[in-house]
Design an enzyme around this catalytic site. Structure first.
Site, PDB file in Angstrom:
ATOM      1  CB  VAL A 140      -0.972   0.028   1.200  1.00 43.65           C
ATOM      2  CG1 VAL A 140      -2.001  -1.092   1.080  1.00 43.65           C
ATOM      3  CG2 VAL A 140      -0.215  -0.053   2.528  1.00 43.65           C
TER       4      VAL A 140
ATOM      5  CG  ASN B 133      -8.079  -2.548   7.987  1.00 40.66           C
ATOM      6  OD1 ASN B 133      -8.387  -2.062   9.076  1.00 40.66           O
ATOM      7  ND2 ASN B 133      -7.453  -3.718   7.891  1.00 40.66           N
TER       8      ASN B 133
ATOM      9  CB  SER C 190      -6.589   5.265  15.195  1.00 40.21           C
ATOM     10  OG  SER C 190      -6.322   5.019  16.558  1.00 40.21           O
TER      11      SER C 190
ATOM     12  CE1 TYR D 260      -1.825   3.513  13.894  1.00 37.84           C
ATOM     13  CE2 TYR D 260      -2.863   4.501  15.818  1.00 37.84           C
ATOM     14  CZ  TYR D 260      -2.895   3.607  14.766  1.00 37.84           C
ATOM     15  OH  TYR D 260      -3.998   2.809  14.585  1.00 37.84           O
ATOM     16  CB  ALA D 261      -1.507  10.632  17.101  1.00 44.56           C
ATOM     17  CB  ALA D 262       0.927  13.018  12.969  1.00 37.96           C
TER      18      ALA D 262
ATOM     19  CE  LYS E  41      -4.385   4.432  11.663  1.00 45.11           C
ATOM     20  NZ  LYS E  41      -4.913   3.623  10.536  1.00 45.11           N
TER      21      LYS E  41
ATOM     22  CB  ILE F  58     -10.439  -3.218  18.169  1.00 42.55           C
ATOM     23  CG1 ILE F  58     -11.128  -1.854  17.959  1.00 42.55           C
ATOM     24  CG2 ILE F  58     -11.236  -4.336  17.516  1.00 42.55           C
ATOM     25  CD1 ILE F  58     -12.519  -1.736  18.533  1.00 42.55           C
TER      26      ILE F  58
END
Length: 243
Positions: free
Chosen positions: A61, A87, A139, A152-154, A156, A185
């Site tokens: 991807v 995803n 997320s 990761y936060a940036a 998402k 999850i």
């Protein structure tokens, strides 16, 4: 001819497989492509269980050329793509002062840039159909960024912004673009936590339990259905009430 053609990326993971299964069980005429970097036993099992209605698609991807080849293969077989579920993603958590540029680049590439590549090649196909559904998996970290997840936060959060912008661009063509923001999850990421970390995480959830992949899949399935035609640019959190 299948009733709908669906592509789910990150299909090797527990969430990706649950999403794929939801669409496969929805209608016997659906065809689901499992976008994977490398096929694994779990995806092969799903392909065998739904023989003739499910297949794996080699897809890195992070690479725009891989996306172009994937869409060529899908449209050559079916002539269309009805649903894209972006995803695929990954974590490489660290405090920012200790985060390497490589870890930043990899997480942004696998989460945000991959979503851009997928939308960029899928949207022209959907424009030709004057119909389509795109669901991007962000997320809860995009809305409630924790320490140690700057990359990761940036990434998402970027997916959320991309979703809202693209939704406006294609709304009049009959294409909807939405995002979901799962919280805790029961997937591989939670399995990596120790008992004390798991309990601390569970206690942060007002429902006092973790979500199930099937619950996220159900929300995505709804956003992809005909009855959700007036929902676009939305960001749905699936977090047991954390935020």
């Amino acid at each position: 001819m299948p009733s709908r053609v669906i592509l789910v990326t990150g299909a090797n993971g527990g969430l990706g497989r649950a999403i794929a299964r939801a669409f496969l069980e929805e209608a016997d005429s659906n065809f689901v492509w499992l976008g994977v970097h490398r096929a694994r036993e779990e995806t092969d099992r799903l392909k065998w269980e739904f023989a003739g209605r499910c297949d794996t698609l080699q897809l890195d991807v992070r690479q725009s050329e891989a996306w172009e080849r994937a869409l060529e293969e899908i449209t050559a077989k079916h002539g269309r793509l009805d649903v894209l579920v972006n995803n695929a993603g990954q974590h490489r958590d660290a405090l920012l002062a200790q985060m390497s540029p490589a870890d930043w680049d990899e997480v942004v590439a696998t989460n945000l840039t991959a979503t851009f590549h997928g939308c960029r090649v899928a949207i022209p196909v959907m424009i030709g159909q004057r119909a389509g559904r795109v669901i991007n998996v962000a997320s809860l970290s995009a809305l409630l960024p924790p320490a140690g997840q700057a990359n990761y936060a940036a990434a998402k959060a970027g997916i959320v912004a991309l979703t809202r912008s693209l939704a406006k661009e294609v709304a009049r063509i009959g294409i909807t673009v939405n995002a979901v923001c799962p919280g805790y999850i029961e997937t591989e990421a939670l399995e990596a936590l120790g008992p004390e970390e798991r309990e601390a995480a569970r206690m942060r959830v007002p429902m006092r339990r973790f979500g199930r992949p099937a619950e996220v899949a159900a929300a995505i399935q709804f956003l992809a259905c005909p009855d959700a035609a007036y929902i676009t640019g939305s960001v749905l959190k699936i977090d047991g009430g954390i935020l």
